[in-house]
Enzyme design. Sequence first.
Site, mmCIF file in Angstrom:
data_model
loop_
_atom_site.group_PDB
_atom_site.id
_atom_site.type_symbol
_atom_site.label_atom_id
_atom_site.label_comp_id
_atom_site.label_asym_id
_atom_site.label_seq_id
_atom_site.Cartn_x
_atom_site.Cartn_y
_atom_site.Cartn_z
ATOM 1 N N HIS A 165 1.484 3.863 -2.023
ATOM 2 C CA HIS A 165 1.975 2.667 -2.700
ATOM 3 C C HIS A 165 3.420 2.422 -2.275
ATOM 4 O O HIS A 165 4.230 3.360 -2.256
ATOM 5 C CB HIS A 165 1.900 2.874 -4.221
ATOM 6 N N ASN A 186 -3.909 7.563 -2.568
ATOM 7 C CA ASN A 186 -3.395 6.225 -2.264
ATOM 8 C C ASN A 186 -1.940 6.309 -1.818
ATOM 9 O O ASN A 186 -1.225 7.245 -2.189
ATOM 10 C CB ASN A 186 -3.479 5.342 -3.523
ATOM 11 N N THR A 241 -6.046 7.607 -10.169
ATOM 12 C CA THR A 241 -6.707 7.733 -11.470
ATOM 13 C C THR A 241 -7.091 6.324 -11.920
ATOM 14 O O THR A 241 -6.779 5.343 -11.236
ATOM 15 C CB THR A 241 -5.757 8.376 -12.502
HETATM 16 C C1 GRF Z 1 1.298 -0.679 2.849
HETATM 17 O O1 GRF Z 1 2.592 -1.077 2.518
HETATM 18 C C2 GRF Z 1 0.691 0.126 1.742
HETATM 19 O O2 GRF Z 1 1.602 0.924 1.074
HETATM 20 C C3 GRF Z 1 0.208 -0.968 0.823
HETATM 21 O O3 GRF Z 1 -0.307 -1.957 1.673
HETATM 22 C C4 GRF Z 1 0.349 -1.874 2.931
HETATM 23 C C5 GRF Z 1 -0.698 -1.683 3.974
HETATM 24 O O4 GRF Z 1 -0.195 -1.711 5.279
HETATM 25 N N1 GRF Z 1 -0.726 -0.443 -0.147
HETATM 26 P P1 GRF Z 1 -1.069 -1.190 6.490
HETATM 27 O O5 GRF Z 1 -2.400 -1.945 6.435
HETATM 28 O O6 GRF Z 1 -1.240 0.278 6.346
HETATM 29 O O7 GRF Z 1 -0.285 -1.572 7.700
#
Ligand code: GRF
Length: 212
Positions: free
Chosen positions: A105, A103, A137
């Site tokens: 974040h 993921n 996780t």
């Molecule tokens: C990103 O900031 C990612 O970290 C978060 O949601 C956003 C998704 O943006 N989980 P995108 O769809 O990749 O433009």
Amino acid sequence: MKRCVILISGRGSNMQALLRAQLPLEVAAVVSNDARAPGLAIARAAGVPTAAIDHRAFAGREAFDARLADEIERFAPDLVVLAGFMRILGQAFVQRFAGKLINIHPSLLPAFPGLHTHRRALEAGVRVHGCTVHFVTAEVDHGPIIIQAAIAVLPQDDEASLAARVLEQEHRIYPQALAWLARGQVRLNAHGRVDFPHPRNAPALIAPALDA
Ligand code: GRF
């Protein structure tokens, strides 16, 4: 070549950064929980198979997760890459893809797990913010960290400006993490820690320089 399936819910800019990076990793499919996700059109234009499974059509999370997992497994991926996938995945799903589920974040974990990270960073008055790529996780936004990018929070920042600068860094560190994973240069060990079994030149942190 290893294969991945990318999961998205929206605009898909991280997915696009991964497609553009020409990684040694086949993107076997892009799957969304929302058929209207703009990222699906971007994937199709790049020739990547797509699928949409509407979470609202399922009675509960477990039923959705099970259907999603079955769809993903059709593509036999080595990695399942969450790129702005806005559904929380249950324990059974996480266990089914343990060690393969990654993921990104938008905060420097373990600070600010969950939503509205940029707003919360501004409210907390932190001077450094950023983004994190980690193994997933069962505890949301808490898995072992692969790489982070730090940026300075500027006095004039608002939520939008901070989000934009963090997003730029997301588009750098996600391809880097997946390149390492694709080449077997990073893995989750039996103790749930991240190992870098081979020497590498790139750091697992990108950090800003100080003003002179
Ligand atoms: C990103 O900031 C990612 O970290 C978060 O949601 C956003 C998704 O943006 N989980 P995108 O769809 O990749 O433009």
